[in-house]
Design a protein around this motif. Structure first.
Motif, short mmCIF file in Angstrom:
data_model
loop_
_atom_site.label_atom_id
_atom_site.label_comp_id
_atom_site.label_asym_id
_atom_site.label_seq_id
_atom_site.Cartn_x
_atom_site.Cartn_y
_atom_site.Cartn_z
N PHE A 256 0.83 -1.21 0.00
CA PHE A 256 0.00 0.00 0.00
C PHE A 256 0.86 1.26 0.00
CE2 PHE A 256 -2.98 -3.16 1.54
CZ PHE A 256 -4.16 -2.78 0.93
N SER A 257 0.39 2.27 -0.75
CA SER A 257 1.08 3.56 -0.80
C SER A 257 0.30 4.66 -0.09
CB SER A 257 1.28 3.97 -2.27
OG SER A 257 0.02 4.27 -2.87
N GLY A 258 -0.97 4.39 0.21
CA GLY A 258 -1.81 5.40 0.84
C GLY A 258 -2.79 6.04 -0.13
N ARG A 259 -2.63 5.77 -1.45
CA ARG A 259 -3.52 6.34 -2.46
C ARG A 259 -4.57 5.33 -2.92
NH1 ARG A 259 -4.86 11.12 -3.25
NH2 ARG A 259 -5.25 10.68 -5.45
N GLU A 260 -4.76 4.28 -2.13
CA GLU A 260 -5.74 3.26 -2.47
C GLU A 260 -7.06 3.51 -1.73
OE1 GLU A 260 -1.61 1.74 -2.66
OE2 GLU A 260 -2.82 2.51 -0.99
N LEU A 261 -8.11 2.93 -2.27
CA LEU A 261 -9.39 2.81 -1.56
C LEU A 261 -9.76 1.34 -1.56
CD1 LEU A 261 -12.08 3.71 -0.29
CD2 LEU A 261 -12.96 4.01 -2.63
#
Length: 222
Positions: A82-87
């Protein structure tokens, strides 16, 4: 796809879930099933659907490219970088204690499986939406998350669906899903059409002035 057990194709439910979604580059839908949400939401840059049932996954169709992953959603979430730009949208099998139907999923969940999934979701460094029926187990496992209850009609009659999410909604990201129900969405649609017609009829300098004013209002919210 509405006949799939646990389907989110119910009128009003898909739109509410999609309207809640924040901006994202990668969309990950666990427990894909019939894929009602994936099929109806606008595509992200990358779209991933996870389903354990190989036959269901093979039948899934979408208007845009989707990476179909056949396997365990828990394992996928645990291993994904995960990069933090996922939903992540997760729609696991309903808890046995809150079901009104005797129907069963081919790959059902024990209460421990629900605990394990909640632990995984609670530790993800990105936006997450979880759906199900109201559950004290979910509430206790996600004490810092926000939630929303919706009255929907399905094969069993009127039921309360609940959404849990780990972010603060700031605005409707997908405008076509704005509104709390079908009537409200139609009202907003008609209002948008009237305003766009009035805007189109303005002289160019006036349009620019109005647009600048609207953009200034939105900039205040960033």
């Amino acid at each position: 796809m509405g006949s799939y057990f646990g389907s989110k194709a119910t009128s009003g439910l898909c739109q509410a879930i999609i309207a809640l979604m924040p901006p994202h580059d990668t969309y990950i839908e666990t427990h894909l099933g019939g894929g009602a949400i994936m099929q109806r939401k606008p595509p992200a840059l990358r779209n991933i659907g996870i389903e354990r049932n190989a036959r269901v996954l093979e039948r899934f169709q979408c208007d845009y490219p989707v990476e179909r992953v056949q396997g365990c959603a828990h394992q996928f979430l645990a291993d994904y970088p995960f990069s933090g730009r996922e939903l992540v949208y997760s729609d696991p099998p309903y808890l046995h204690a809150v079901r009104s139907s005797s129907r069963r999923y081919r790959y059902d969940y024990t209460e421990q499986a629900h605990h394990d999934l909640l632990t995984l979701l609670n530790g993800l460094p990105c936006a997450v939406i979880l759906s199900g029926y109201p559950s004290a187990l979910y509430d206790a496992a996600l004490p810092d998350w926000q939630s929303l209850e919706l009255q929907v009609m399905n094969q069993a009659g009127v039921r309360t669906e609940k959404l849990w999410f780990n972010f603060t909604p700031e605005r409707v990201h997908w405008a076509r899903c704005a509104g709390k129900n079908f009537t409200d969405r139609q009202r907003i649609k008609r209002k948008a059409e009237r305003w766009s017609q009035r805007y189109r009829a303005m002289p160019a300098p006036e349009r620019l002035a109005v647009l600048a004013g609207l953009m200034a209002v939105e900039a205040e919210r960033v």
